[in-house]
Design a protein around this motif. Sequence first.
Motif, PDB file in Angstrom:
ATOM      1  N   GLN A   9       0.829  -1.210   0.000  1.00 22.93           N
ATOM      2  CA  GLN A   9       0.000   0.000   0.000  1.00 22.93           C
ATOM      3  C   GLN A   9       0.865   1.263   0.000  1.00 22.93           C
ATOM      4  O   GLN A   9       0.588   2.216  -0.730  1.00 22.93           O
ATOM      5  N   VAL A  10       1.901   1.257   0.830  1.00 19.10           N
ATOM      6  CA  VAL A  10       2.799   2.413   0.890  1.00 19.10           C
ATOM      7  C   VAL A  10       3.511   2.602  -0.448  1.00 19.10           C
ATOM      8  O   VAL A  10       3.661   3.727  -0.941  1.00 19.10           O
ATOM      9  N   ALA A  11       3.940   1.496  -1.057  1.00 23.09           N
ATOM     10  CA  ALA A  11       4.632   1.583  -2.350  1.00 23.09           C
ATOM     11  C   ALA A  11       3.724   2.176  -3.419  1.00 23.09           C
ATOM     12  O   ALA A  11       4.170   2.980  -4.255  1.00 23.09           O
ATOM     13  N   ASN A  12       2.440   1.814  -3.405  1.00 23.01           N
ATOM     14  CA  ASN A  12       1.501   2.361  -4.392  1.00 23.01           C
ATOM     15  C   ASN A  12       1.317   3.861  -4.192  1.00 23.01           C
ATOM     16  O   ASN A  12       1.266   4.626  -5.173  1.00 23.01           O
ATOM     17  N   ILE A  13       1.220   4.283  -2.935  1.00 24.88           N
ATOM     18  CA  ILE A  13       1.084   5.715  -2.656  1.00 24.88           C
ATOM     19  C   ILE A  13       2.348   6.453  -3.101  1.00 24.88           C
ATOM     20  O   ILE A  13       2.280   7.505  -3.739  1.00 24.88           O
ATOM     21  N   ALA A  14       3.507   5.884  -2.748  1.00 18.27           N
ATOM     22  CA  ALA A  14       4.777   6.529  -3.102  1.00 18.27           C
ATOM     23  C   ALA A  14       4.913   6.668  -4.609  1.00 18.27           C
ATOM     24  O   ALA A  14       5.423   7.680  -5.111  1.00 18.27           O
ATOM     25  N   GLU A  15       4.450   5.664  -5.347  1.00 19.20           N
ATOM     26  CA  GLU A  15       4.524   5.735  -6.804  1.00 19.20           C
ATOM     27  C   GLU A  15       3.678   6.890  -7.337  1.00 19.20           C
ATOM     28  O   GLU A  15       4.094   7.628  -8.233  1.00 19.20           O
ATOM     29  N   GLY A  16       2.487   7.048  -6.766  1.00 17.28           N
ATOM     30  CA  GLY A  16       1.622   8.147  -7.202  1.00 17.28           C
ATOM     31  C   GLY A  16       2.215   9.501  -6.898  1.00 17.28           C
ATOM     32  O   GLY A  16       2.198  10.415  -7.746  1.00 17.28           O
ATOM     33  N   VAL A  17       2.774   9.651  -5.699  1.00 14.63           N
ATOM     34  CA  VAL A  17       3.382  10.935  -5.325  1.00 14.63           C
ATOM     35  C   VAL A  17       4.620  11.199  -6.171  1.00 14.63           C
ATOM     36  O   VAL A  17       4.878  12.334  -6.574  1.00 14.63           O
ATOM     37  N   SER A  18       5.389  10.154  -6.465  1.00 13.89           N
ATOM     38  CA  SER A  18       6.569  10.318  -7.319  1.00 13.89           C
ATOM     39  C   SER A  18       6.178  10.811  -8.704  1.00 13.89           C
ATOM     40  O   SER A  18       6.906  11.603  -9.320  1.00 13.89           O
TER      41      SER A  18
END
Length: 211
Positions: free
Chosen positions: A180-189
């Motif tokens: 879940q954190v990785a998916n959020i980080a990808e979006g913010v990136s």
Amino acid sequence: EPVSTPCFVIFEDNVLHNLTRTAQAAGSIERLMPHVKTHRAPWIVKLLMTQGVGAFKCATPAEVEMALGAGATRVTWAYPAVSPANLTRFLSLARTFKDARLTGMVDSAQGLEAWKGQISAEDDNVDIRVDLDAGMGRTGAPISSVALDLAAKVRIFARFAGWHVYDGHIKGDRDARRRQVANIAEGVSGLQASLRADGVVSDVVAGGSYT
């Protein structure tokens, strides 16, 4: 300890232990922005500052006032408020504590208009972050072109400080939380990459207990 009970006790050694472990996890103590809602105590703000903490998050103008009164010089009001009364109080604090950098938050064009109606040229120690909705559904602009459009409006206002994202909704086992954190980080990136393409460098204030 010889104290009357019931009473509320904070163990200072444990606070410092947790601070050390958190700084190690984050990469350095300079990367931390502890939230004062966990204690609301001026003496803890002062204690953390002696350990190298330079920035603090707050949920309310009252917490902002407490942190500034304790000597904090970088304070983020981590709530995208639109209340004229709350904005007036926050900006009054900025004008009182001119040596401090204060950061507010917006998650909508309506919120930005409320800030524009209150802020003035003398408030040169105030900037604004765009709050992102990472899936909690409480506050924040969608991590999409909607957030980029709002950031562009804040940039025209010449006060864009970057992004804020809170992921307090994340649950599950360790692997599930990592995904879940990785998916959020990808979006913010992706948002960051779009800004860099326009020559804009920005940072991210992020995190909850899991991240």
